[in-house]
Design a protein around this motif. Sequence first.
Motif, PDB file in Angstrom:
ATOM      1  N   LYS A 165      10.264  -3.365  -4.696  1.00 22.24           N
ATOM      2  CA  LYS A 165       8.852  -3.642  -4.477  1.00 22.24           C
ATOM      3  C   LYS A 165       8.700  -4.525  -3.248  1.00 22.24           C
ATOM      4  CE  LYS A 165       4.706  -5.531  -6.628  1.00 22.24           C
ATOM      5  NZ  LYS A 165       4.107  -6.170  -7.834  1.00 22.24           N
ATOM      6  N   GLU A 168       2.707  -6.106   0.613  1.00 19.55           N
ATOM      7  CA  GLU A 168       1.916  -5.480   1.689  1.00 19.55           C
ATOM      8  C   GLU A 168       1.983  -6.299   2.971  1.00 19.55           C
ATOM      9  OE1 GLU A 168      -2.784  -4.659   2.509  1.00 19.55           O
ATOM     10  OE2 GLU A 168      -2.003  -4.153   0.513  1.00 19.55           O
ATOM     11  N   LYS A 169       2.094  -7.621   2.812  1.00 21.82           N
ATOM     12  CA  LYS A 169       2.128  -8.517   3.973  1.00 21.82           C
ATOM     13  C   LYS A 169       3.325  -8.220   4.873  1.00 21.82           C
ATOM     14  CE  LYS A 169       2.138 -13.407   5.242  1.00 21.82           C
ATOM     15  NZ  LYS A 169       2.173 -14.807   4.745  1.00 21.82           N
ATOM     16  N   PHE A 171       4.703  -5.344   5.523  1.00 21.83           N
ATOM     17  CA  PHE A 171       4.368  -4.204   6.380  1.00 21.83           C
ATOM     18  C   PHE A 171       3.413  -4.637   7.495  1.00 21.83           C
ATOM     19  CE2 PHE A 171       5.280  -2.064   2.267  1.00 21.83           C
ATOM     20  CZ  PHE A 171       6.310  -1.240   2.690  1.00 21.83           C
ATOM     21  N   SER A 172       2.426  -5.423   7.104  1.00 20.93           N
ATOM     22  CA  SER A 172       1.386  -5.841   8.057  1.00 20.93           C
ATOM     23  C   SER A 172       1.965  -6.697   9.186  1.00 20.93           C
ATOM     24  CB  SER A 172       0.285  -6.626   7.317  1.00 20.93           C
ATOM     25  OG  SER A 172      -0.344  -5.809   6.354  1.00 20.93           O
ATOM     26  N   GLU A 213       2.735   2.260   8.440  1.00 19.45           N
ATOM     27  CA  GLU A 213       1.423   2.518   7.826  1.00 19.45           C
ATOM     28  C   GLU A 213       1.585   3.455   6.631  1.00 19.45           C
ATOM     29  OE1 GLU A 213      -1.307   1.133   8.314  1.00 19.45           O
ATOM     30  OE2 GLU A 213      -1.511   0.460  10.388  1.00 19.45           O
ATOM     31  N   LYS A 216       3.269   1.559   3.819  1.00 20.06           N
ATOM     32  CA  LYS A 216       2.307   0.598   3.264  1.00 20.06           C
ATOM     33  C   LYS A 216       1.351   1.285   2.293  1.00 20.06           C
ATOM     34  CE  LYS A 216      -1.282  -2.623   4.826  1.00 20.06           C
ATOM     35  NZ  LYS A 216      -2.002  -3.149   6.016  1.00 20.06           N
ATOM     36  N   SER A 219       3.260   2.353  -0.807  1.00 18.54           N
ATOM     37  CA  SER A 219       3.587   1.175  -1.629  1.00 18.54           C
ATOM     38  C   SER A 219       2.373   0.714  -2.419  1.00 18.54           C
ATOM     39  CB  SER A 219       4.069   0.024  -0.731  1.00 18.54           C
ATOM     40  OG  SER A 219       4.309  -1.135  -1.485  1.00 18.54           O
ATOM     41  N   SER A 220       1.217   0.742  -1.760  1.00 25.04           N
ATOM     42  CA  SER A 220      -0.020   0.319  -2.432  1.00 25.04           C
ATOM     43  C   SER A 220      -0.352   1.254  -3.589  1.00 25.04           C
ATOM     44  CB  SER A 220      -1.159   0.297  -1.418  1.00 25.04           C
ATOM     45  OG  SER A 220      -2.381  -0.045  -2.035  1.00 25.04           O
ATOM     46  N   GLN A 224      -0.402   0.548  -8.068  1.00 25.92           N
ATOM     47  CA  GLN A 224      -1.744   0.450  -8.641  1.00 25.92           C
ATOM     48  C   GLN A 224      -1.680   0.717 -10.154  1.00 25.92           C
ATOM     49  OE1 GLN A 224      -4.364   3.134  -6.644  1.00 25.92           O
ATOM     50  NE2 GLN A 224      -4.614   1.816  -4.847  1.00 25.92           N
TER      51      GLN A 224
END
Length: 225
Positions: A165, A168-169, A171-172, A213, A216, A219-220, A224
């Motif tokens: 896991k 998200e940060k 990736f950003s 992208e 990301k 992953s999101s 969920q």
Amino acid sequence: MRKSASKSTETREFNYREIDWELRPGGMLVQKMGGVGDGSSRPMIKIKVSHGSCHYDIAVPAQSTFGDLKKVLAHETGLESKEQRLLFKGKEKEDDEYLHMVGVSDMSKVILFEDPASKARKLEEMKRNQDSLKAYEAVARVRAEVDELCEKVVALETNFRGGTKIAEKEFSVLIELLMIQLLKLDSIEADGQAKVQRKIEVRRIQSFVDTLENLKARSSNSFQP
């Protein structure tokens, strides 16, 4: 009177055959230096040519043109004939002017200078080469930084595919770092090979950004509820 005229004509014809003639620019027919069949070779003269702080002793036939002299100087100086300007007694000479006709003799001094337009073109070309080198070096520095980021992208992708896991940060942050490199490339003015290399790096960065992208987004969606 008719007989005398005939004799005079024969004499003129005889003299014309005995004298060696040459045609000068403009159509003037003049006697060559040294007659036909006298066994003499064309006399040579030595000319002292000054070019800035350099001095050359150039040996050429006395009846050479300034164009001929330029051809010899091209080998000595590296300047092509069209890039040369020759001055004798303060006046620039044309290529078709004969040395001996304007008073150039043994040990005469001639000044050589480079055509200003040619010199300006060379300076401009040198500047372009320097700018191109700077651009190439700038692209190379960006490439080195992108290589480091590439390793992080690969590691992140490997971990994600392995089921780890990833926040998200992460990736950003990588995407932002890559976009900074993209901005650096956009600020580099490049031509020739440097421009080609810049385009390659732009595409490489865009590819990494697309990969991140995509990861990301996946992953999101994966985490969920």
